[in-house]
Design a protein around this motif. Structure first.
Motif, PDB file in Angstrom:
ATOM      1  N   SER A   1       8.067   3.679   0.112  1.00 19.64           N
ATOM      2  CA  SER A   1       8.611   5.026   0.026  1.00 19.64           C
ATOM      3  C   SER A   1       7.436   5.968   0.228  1.00 19.64           C
ATOM      4  O   SER A   1       6.503   5.990  -0.568  1.00 19.64           O
ATOM      5  CB  SER A   1       9.264   5.284  -1.334  1.00 19.64           C
ATOM      6  OG  SER A   1       9.693   6.620  -1.430  1.00 19.64           O
ATOM      7  N   LEU A   2       7.467   6.687   1.306  1.00 16.12           N
ATOM      8  CA  LEU A   2       6.352   7.558   1.652  1.00 16.12           C
ATOM      9  C   LEU A   2       6.100   8.586   0.561  1.00 16.12           C
ATOM     10  O   LEU A   2       7.027   9.171   0.004  1.00 16.12           O
ATOM     11  CB  LEU A   2       6.679   8.273   2.963  1.00 16.12           C
ATOM     12  CG  LEU A   2       5.549   9.008   3.677  1.00 16.12           C
ATOM     13  CD1 LEU A   2       4.588   8.014   4.299  1.00 16.12           C
ATOM     14  CD2 LEU A   2       6.126   9.930   4.752  1.00 16.12           C
ATOM     15  N   ARG A   3       4.819   8.807   0.229  1.00 12.78           N
ATOM     16  CA  ARG A   3       4.449   9.887  -0.676  1.00 12.78           C
ATOM     17  C   ARG A   3       4.203  11.135   0.158  1.00 12.78           C
ATOM     18  O   ARG A   3       3.487  11.083   1.161  1.00 12.78           O
ATOM     19  CB  ARG A   3       3.195   9.517  -1.472  1.00 12.78           C
ATOM     20  CG  ARG A   3       2.901  10.489  -2.593  1.00 12.78           C
ATOM     21  CD  ARG A   3       1.735  10.028  -3.450  1.00 12.78           C
ATOM     22  NE  ARG A   3       1.739  10.726  -4.709  1.00 12.78           N
ATOM     23  CZ  ARG A   3       0.656  11.117  -5.360  1.00 12.78           C
ATOM     24  NH1 ARG A   3      -0.547  10.869  -4.859  1.00 12.78           N
ATOM     25  NH2 ARG A   3       0.745  11.728  -6.505  1.00 12.78           N
ATOM     26  N   VAL A   4       4.794  12.261  -0.231  1.00 10.53           N
ATOM     27  CA  VAL A   4       4.782  13.461   0.599  1.00 10.53           C
ATOM     28  C   VAL A   4       4.245  14.645  -0.195  1.00 10.53           C
ATOM     29  O   VAL A   4       4.711  14.914  -1.311  1.00 10.53           O
ATOM     30  CB  VAL A   4       6.211  13.791   1.105  1.00 10.53           C
ATOM     31  CG1 VAL A   4       6.219  15.103   1.882  1.00 10.53           C
ATOM     32  CG2 VAL A   4       6.743  12.652   1.965  1.00 10.53           C
ATOM     33  N   LEU A   5       3.273  15.346   0.365  1.00 10.60           N
ATOM     34  CA  LEU A   5       2.816  16.616  -0.203  1.00 10.60           C
ATOM     35  C   LEU A   5       3.613  17.723   0.466  1.00 10.60           C
ATOM     36  O   LEU A   5       3.453  17.998   1.655  1.00 10.60           O
ATOM     37  CB  LEU A   5       1.325  16.827   0.022  1.00 10.60           C
ATOM     38  CG  LEU A   5       0.765  18.140  -0.558  1.00 10.60           C
ATOM     39  CD1 LEU A   5       0.849  18.131  -2.088  1.00 10.60           C
ATOM     40  CD2 LEU A   5      -0.676  18.369  -0.109  1.00 10.60           C
ATOM     41  N   SER A   6       4.472  18.356  -0.295  1.00  9.90           N
ATOM     42  CA  SER A   6       5.396  19.348   0.245  1.00  9.90           C
ATOM     43  C   SER A   6       5.117  20.705  -0.379  1.00  9.90           C
ATOM     44  O   SER A   6       4.793  20.804  -1.565  1.00  9.90           O
ATOM     45  CB  SER A   6       6.843  18.919  -0.040  1.00  9.90           C
ATOM     46  OG  SER A   6       7.767  19.847   0.462  1.00  9.90           O
TER      47      SER A   6
ATOM     48  N   PRO B   1       0.820  -1.213   0.000  1.00  9.32           N
ATOM     49  CA  PRO B   1       0.000   0.000   0.000  1.00  9.32           C
ATOM     50  C   PRO B   1       0.853   1.262   0.000  1.00  9.32           C
ATOM     51  O   PRO B   1       2.012   1.249   0.422  1.00  9.32           O
ATOM     52  CB  PRO B   1      -0.814  -0.115   1.289  1.00  9.32           C
ATOM     53  CG  PRO B   1      -0.017  -1.027   2.166  1.00  9.32           C
ATOM     54  CD  PRO B   1       0.678  -1.976   1.249  1.00  9.32           C
ATOM     55  N   VAL B   2       0.267   2.350  -0.487  1.00 13.56           N
ATOM     56  CA  VAL B   2       0.939   3.646  -0.545  1.00 13.56           C
ATOM     57  C   VAL B   2       0.345   4.558   0.518  1.00 13.56           C
ATOM     58  O   VAL B   2      -0.869   4.770   0.563  1.00 13.56           O
ATOM     59  CB  VAL B   2       0.770   4.306  -1.932  1.00 13.56           C
ATOM     60  CG1 VAL B   2       1.367   5.709  -1.939  1.00 13.56           C
ATOM     61  CG2 VAL B   2       1.403   3.436  -3.008  1.00 13.56           C
ATOM     62  N   VAL B   3       1.198   5.073   1.382  1.00  9.54           N
ATOM     63  CA  VAL B   3       0.778   6.036   2.393  1.00  9.54           C
ATOM     64  C   VAL B   3       1.232   7.415   1.958  1.00  9.54           C
ATOM     65  O   VAL B   3       2.394   7.616   1.586  1.00  9.54           O
ATOM     66  CB  VAL B   3       1.366   5.709   3.780  1.00  9.54           C
ATOM     67  CG1 VAL B   3       0.987   6.790   4.796  1.00  9.54           C
ATOM     68  CG2 VAL B   3       0.885   4.349   4.247  1.00  9.54           C
TER      69      VAL B   3
END
Length: 380
Positions: free
Chosen positions: A32-37, A8-10
């Motif tokens: 690999s964490l998905r990050v909104l930056s 799963p993608v977090v």
């Protein structure tokens, strides 16, 4: 779901150091964490591979970010509640959900809910005028004023010592609550994680040392804390996590007083009081948060050493030897000191990293951690 790995993608909203360290924890889980930056040079954006750029106040950016995520979580509490509710109504799995997170976002709602649950809280009141603050104080100054939303690291908190100071603060138009100034012995923190299934894991209660509203040290376990009070603090945190429906980490910041413990603040994310867990616990708070969000079984919270001390590294004044040279000297002087730098631009007083030291003697371990952090900050 990541089609390459079948995992799963977090997604984590916010690109600060909490997301950076959560990304590190995700790697050992095959992710690999998905990050909104907000910016490409934010702390987590420098290390994660999947980093869309956008702001947490932009609903369209949040919607786009959530596409392809199996779960969305946060490294701060500042996403507007109405945006979280909108995403939930569209089927996005968000942890913690809006109904829980609002109690970490709005201090007035937090105090009301905690009081309704019978949790120990300071005497408090919503206020909108200087007269209301003066009446609350009843001639006993100072009182503590807090912005209902948006405060952190000492920001949004004021010690109000007079009617004139109250009038000045009210004139800013900031929505406020006021609280009594609690006669505390020290500050503690109880950190727990809860999964959607309802499994809960509790870490040892720690002492947090504050300076100018910023946490500068964390000592695990809290020295001299009776087993009875430690269990009470852990049970309080577990009860609050269950009652509020928290999924993920819940940090309960506490005041220890002569009469017992009092709840100061709540945070529903990895927290500065838990950074020591990277080396100091069998499962770090960052991995535990991911486990909870993914509804994996919780990991062990046992200490890896009798004493663990974390000291925050704050930005110092410009000049002196480079940070690289400071690291060389530190590692030569104390090979056991573990350093985490956040890749942040240095500003005086800003958290740019932390140091963790483990051992058997509280006096020795604490001295080493404080010395290492001071060296990295000042180079002297």
């Amino acid at each position: 779901m990541d089609t390459r790995t079948g995992l799963p993608v977090v997604g984590m909203v916010g690109g600060g150091q909490l997301a950076r360290m959560t990304h590190q924890a995700a790697i050992s889980l095959g992710q690999s964490l998905r990050v909104l930056s907000e910016k490409p040079d934010d702390s987590a954006a420098l290390v994660a591979a999947d980093v869309p750029i956008g702001t947490h106040t932009d609903l369209a950016a949040l919607r786009e970010f959530a596409k392809g995520c199996d779960a969305v979580t946060f490294d701060h509490e500042h996403v507007p509640t109405e945006h979280i509710e909108a995403l939930e109504s569209e089927g996005v799995k968000i942890f913690p959900g809006s109904k829980a997170l609002v109690f970490a976002q709005d201090k007035g709602m937090m105090r009301e809910r905690l009081a309704a649950l019978g949790a120990p809280v300071p005497r408090w009141q919503r206020v909108s005028t200087a007269e209301e603050i003066e009446a609350f104080a009843g001639g006993s100054w100072p009182v503590v004023a807090k912005a209902t939303r948006g405060g952190y690291d000492g920001r949004g908190v004021w010690m109000v010592g007079s009617p004139e100071a109250a009038a000045d603060l009210v004139s800013t138009g900031i929505p406020l609550i006021v609280e009594e100034k609690v006669p505390l012995r020290r500050e503690l923190a109880a950190l727990v994680a809860r999964s959607p299934f309802g499994q809960v894991a509790a870490y040892p209660v720690v002492e947090t040392v504050q300076q100018d509203g910023i946490c500068v040290e964390v000592i695990a376990p809290a020295p001299g804390l009776s087993e009875e009070l430690a269990v009470e603090a852990q049970q309080l945190a577990i009860d609050l996590a269950n009652a509020l429906g928290v999924v993920g980490l819940l940090a309960v910041e506490l005041f220890e007083t002569d009469a017992g413990i009092v709840v100061n603040e709540l945070a529903m994310r990895p927290h500065n009081s838990g950074h020591w867990t990277i080396e100091g616990a069998r499962t770090s708070q960052f991995e535990q948060h991911l486990r909870a969000v993914l509804d994996y079984p919780m990991g062990s919270t046992a200490l890896t050493a009798p004493v663990v001390v974390m000291a925050n590294v704050l930005g110092g004044e410009p000049g002196g030897i480079s940070i690289d040279e400071r690291l060389h000297h530190l590692f030569a002087a104390d090979p056991g000191a573990r350093v985490h730098l956040y890749g942040k631009q240095v500003r005086p007083g800003r958290k740019i990293g932390h140091v963790t030291v483990l051992g058997d003697s509280l006096e020795e371990v604490r001295a080493r951690a404080v010395r290492a952090a001071k060296w990295l900050q000042e180079g002297v």
